[in-house]
Design an enzyme around this catalytic site. Structure first.
Site, mmCIF file in Angstrom:
data_model
loop_
_atom_site.group_PDB
_atom_site.id
_atom_site.type_symbol
_atom_site.label_atom_id
_atom_site.label_comp_id
_atom_site.label_asym_id
_atom_site.label_seq_id
_atom_site.Cartn_x
_atom_site.Cartn_y
_atom_site.Cartn_z
ATOM 1 N N ARG A 69 33.466 -79.993 41.998
ATOM 2 C CA ARG A 69 32.542 -80.231 40.883
ATOM 3 C C ARG A 69 33.340 -80.437 39.583
ATOM 4 N NH1 ARG A 69 31.744 -78.364 35.876
ATOM 5 N NH2 ARG A 69 32.146 -76.255 36.600
ATOM 6 N N ASP A 70 33.961 -79.379 39.088
ATOM 7 C CA ASP A 70 34.671 -79.493 37.811
ATOM 8 C C ASP A 70 35.821 -80.480 37.946
ATOM 9 O OD1 ASP A 70 35.194 -78.974 35.193
ATOM 10 O OD2 ASP A 70 35.714 -76.871 35.436
ATOM 11 N N HIS A 121 37.601 -68.603 33.663
ATOM 12 C CA HIS A 121 37.651 -70.031 34.035
ATOM 13 C C HIS A 121 38.629 -70.690 33.062
ATOM 14 C CE1 HIS A 121 35.371 -73.859 35.270
ATOM 15 N NE2 HIS A 121 36.084 -74.258 34.227
ATOM 16 N N HIS A 173 41.517 -73.593 31.945
ATOM 17 C CA HIS A 173 42.097 -74.932 32.111
ATOM 18 C C HIS A 173 43.545 -74.877 31.633
ATOM 19 C CE1 HIS A 173 38.510 -77.530 33.099
ATOM 20 N NE2 HIS A 173 37.934 -76.373 32.830
ATOM 21 N N CYS A 233 36.808 -81.897 31.659
ATOM 22 C CA CYS A 233 35.369 -81.976 31.419
ATOM 23 C C CYS A 233 35.114 -83.310 30.749
ATOM 24 C CB CYS A 233 34.898 -80.829 30.528
ATOM 25 S SG CYS A 233 33.151 -80.958 30.098
ATOM 26 N N ASN A 279 41.694 -77.775 35.717
ATOM 27 C CA ASN A 279 41.536 -76.331 35.892
ATOM 28 C C ASN A 279 42.845 -75.772 36.416
ATOM 29 O OD1 ASN A 279 38.742 -77.578 36.499
ATOM 30 N ND2 ASN A 279 38.327 -75.445 36.076
HETATM 31 P P1 HMG Z 1 18.830 -85.668 28.084
HETATM 32 O O1 HMG Z 1 19.102 -87.127 27.965
HETATM 33 O O2 HMG Z 1 18.650 -84.893 26.818
HETATM 34 O O3 HMG Z 1 17.638 -85.356 29.100
HETATM 35 O O4 HMG Z 1 20.037 -85.029 28.902
HETATM 36 P P2 HMG Z 1 16.105 -85.615 29.089
HETATM 37 O O5 HMG Z 1 15.435 -84.372 29.536
HETATM 38 O O6 HMG Z 1 15.691 -86.229 27.779
HETATM 39 O O7 HMG Z 1 15.947 -86.734 30.227
HETATM 40 C C1 HMG Z 1 16.537 -88.005 30.097
HETATM 41 C C2 HMG Z 1 16.692 -88.615 31.478
HETATM 42 O O8 HMG Z 1 17.550 -87.810 32.283
HETATM 43 C C3 HMG Z 1 15.382 -88.736 32.247
HETATM 44 O O9 HMG Z 1 15.495 -89.898 33.069
HETATM 45 C C4 HMG Z 1 15.399 -87.527 33.154
HETATM 46 O O10 HMG Z 1 14.650 -87.706 34.315
HETATM 47 C C5 HMG Z 1 16.868 -87.412 33.482
HETATM 48 P P3 HMG Z 1 14.828 -91.296 32.646
HETATM 49 O O11 HMG Z 1 13.366 -90.970 32.482
HETATM 50 O O12 HMG Z 1 15.486 -91.679 31.346
HETATM 51 O O13 HMG Z 1 15.165 -92.185 33.796
HETATM 52 N N1 HMG Z 1 17.257 -86.031 33.835
HETATM 53 C C6 HMG Z 1 17.899 -85.693 34.955
HETATM 54 N N2 HMG Z 1 18.360 -86.431 35.991
HETATM 55 C C7 HMG Z 1 18.973 -85.769 36.992
HETATM 56 N N3 HMG Z 1 19.168 -84.422 36.988
HETATM 57 C C8 HMG Z 1 18.724 -83.667 35.982
HETATM 58 C C9 HMG Z 1 18.064 -84.301 34.909
HETATM 59 N N4 HMG Z 1 17.516 -83.845 33.764
HETATM 60 C C10 HMG Z 1 17.018 -84.911 33.123
HETATM 61 N N5 HMG Z 1 18.941 -82.350 35.991
HETATM 62 C C11 HMG Z 1 20.895 -83.364 30.396
HETATM 63 C C12 HMG Z 1 20.069 -83.634 29.144
HETATM 64 C C13 HMG Z 1 21.139 -81.873 30.426
HETATM 65 C C14 HMG Z 1 20.097 -83.824 31.609
HETATM 66 C C15 HMG Z 1 22.222 -84.171 30.293
HETATM 67 O O14 HMG Z 1 22.814 -83.893 29.066
HETATM 68 C C16 HMG Z 1 23.189 -83.820 31.397
HETATM 69 O O15 HMG Z 1 22.954 -84.082 32.560
HETATM 70 N N6 HMG Z 1 24.343 -83.202 31.031
HETATM 71 C C17 HMG Z 1 25.305 -82.757 32.032
HETATM 72 C C18 HMG Z 1 26.661 -82.697 31.432
HETATM 73 C C19 HMG Z 1 27.640 -82.162 32.438
HETATM 74 O O16 HMG Z 1 27.392 -82.092 33.631
HETATM 75 N N7 HMG Z 1 28.829 -81.762 31.916
HETATM 76 C C20 HMG Z 1 29.870 -81.231 32.751
HETATM 77 C C21 HMG Z 1 29.602 -79.841 33.255
HETATM 78 S S1 HMG Z 1 29.916 -78.538 32.053
HETATM 79 C C22 HMG Z 1 31.585 -78.213 32.235
HETATM 80 O O17 HMG Z 1 32.283 -78.944 32.889
HETATM 81 C C23 HMG Z 1 32.130 -76.961 31.685
HETATM 82 C C24 HMG Z 1 32.346 -75.875 32.744
HETATM 83 O O18 HMG Z 1 33.201 -76.329 33.769
HETATM 84 C C25 HMG Z 1 32.956 -74.625 32.101
HETATM 85 C C26 HMG Z 1 34.230 -74.878 31.304
HETATM 86 O O19 HMG Z 1 35.096 -75.646 31.759
HETATM 87 O O20 HMG Z 1 34.329 -74.262 30.260
HETATM 88 C C27 HMG Z 1 31.019 -75.451 33.361
HETATM 89 MG MG MG Z 2 35.620 -76.328 33.556
#
Ligand code: HMG
Ligand code: MG
Length: 298
Positions: free
Chosen positions: A12-13, A204, A206, A237, A246
């Site tokens: 995933r990450d 966690h 990096h 990320c 990571n």
């Molecule tokens: P948004 O654009 O504000 O969402 O995104 P919305 O609610 O306005 O919806 C817009 C569109 O997205 C709609 O589709 C929804 O259906 C769809 P449309 O009508 O335009 O066709 N949608 C979804 N589709 C699939 N799955 C869903 C979903 N929700 C809405 N769950 C949202 C808000 C949160 C969805 C977006 O910003 C997003 O997906 N962000 C994910 C970012 C991400 O994954 N980042 C990486 C992970 S975090 C990380 O890596 C850090 C970590 O490892 C820790 C560390 O390292 O410190 C955890």
């Molecule tokens: Mg991470």
């Protein structure tokens, strides 16, 4: 014997940050090989918007394609109820919600403020727990933000406490951009442990500045017993410019086993998984431990 729990986040990450998206079959093969190597908690996907993170598209097919394995938990990220519903439909028994300790990062990563994200997670937690699905929490940017710089410790503590109070059984403290150093890590763990049980904290880290293993050791000495890591040090990320991988799982296995702390992971098998995924990604990302072990005379 002392033991540590490693949460494998490479599928995933790791993969979320790669330019090349892998097929569902390759992602399943990666996760299964990680389980063969002894990893017991494996993050296998993310039910996030494929427009935001295309590499995690088809996570439902990945999760569905993984057979049940005794003692192994496959988890996935969910940012909202829509993601949770997809995770439940795919048969996930554990999911993770992810918040940030920095407002700027929260906006860039999930398009809302910290307060809005916590509000959004409340029904996610309620529904998951009702369904008997465990929920882990992440706090990103605990030791620095790529957009706003230093992050005050009380801000990290407040988000950690909120996630724990909501029902997350564990909160993983993410040094998303790898700027942390051991002293800062120790102070952070101590501050968070004043607010939630130490046993509910995970680290966690990096490795952007080469500090990840040192930070893991500092967190271990402060009492943390769960660490996230990524095979072959995959990762970064997509919403954290400049952040590299990571901490490599093989480095943590070497670190802990070398100190008589059991990981349950077979290092030789894990190194084979590292070669497998590096080949699939056409990347030369072998960690220092992998290189050194390979060069060692038999
Ligand atoms: P948004 O654009 O504000 O969402 O995104 P919305 O609610 O306005 O919806 C817009 C569109 O997205 C709609 O589709 C929804 O259906 C769809 P449309 O009508 O335009 O066709 N949608 C979804 N589709 C699939 N799955 C869903 C979903 N929700 C809405 N769950 C949202 C808000 C949160 C969805 C977006 O910003 C997003 O997906 N962000 C994910 C970012 C991400 O994954 N980042 C990486 C992970 S975090 C990380 O890596 C850090 C970590 O490892 C820790 C560390 O390292 O410190 C955890
Ligand atoms: Mg991470």
């Amino acid at each position: 014997m002392n033991s540590v729990r490693l949460v494998e986040v490479g599928a995933r990450d790791g993969l979320q940050n790669e330019a090349r998206s892998l097929s569902v079959d390759t992602r399943i093969a990666l996760v299964e090989r990680l389980a063969d190597a002894g990893l017991r908690t494996i993050e296998a996907g993310a039910f996030v918007s494929p427009r935001w993170v295309p590499q995690m598209a088809d996570s439902a097919a990945v999760l569905r394609g993984l057979g049940e394995r005794h003692g192994v938990t496959y988890t996935a990220l969910v940012p909202n109820l829509q993601g949770l519903d997809m995770a439940l439909a795919a048969g996930c028994r554990e999911v993770a919600v992810f918040a940030a300790a920095s407002e700027a990062f929260s906006q860039k990563n999930i398009n809302c403020s910290i307060a809005q994200s916590l509000k959004r997670f409340e029904p996610v937690l309620a529904k998951a727990l009702e369904a008997g699905v465990a929920v882990r929490g992440y706090v990103s940017c605990v030791l620095g933000c790529p957009f706003s710089g230093a992050v005050p410790v009380p801000q990290v503590v407040a988000v950690t406490q909120a996630l724990y109070a909501m029902g997350c059984y564990e909160v993983s403290l993410g040094d998303t951009i790898g700027t942390g150093t051991p002293g800062a890590t120790t102070r952070l763990i101590q501050a968070c442990a004043d607010a939630v049980p130490l046993s509910a904290l995970a680290g966690h880290f990096h490795d952007t500045y080469g500090m990840a293993v040192a930070n893991v050791q500092a967190a271990w000495q402060a009492g943390v017993r769960v660490f996230d890591s990524s095979v072959s040090g995959l990762g970064g990320c997509p919403y954290s410019p400049g952040a590299t991988g990571n901490v490599a799982t093989e480095e943590l296995v070497y670190l802990f086993e070398g100190q008589g702390i059991a990981t349950g992971v077979d290092l030789a098998k894990l190194l084979e998984v590292a070669v497998f995924i590096d080949n699939r990604l056409q990347r030369t990302g072998e960690s220092r431990v992998a290189k050194a072990l390979r060069a060692r005379p038999q």
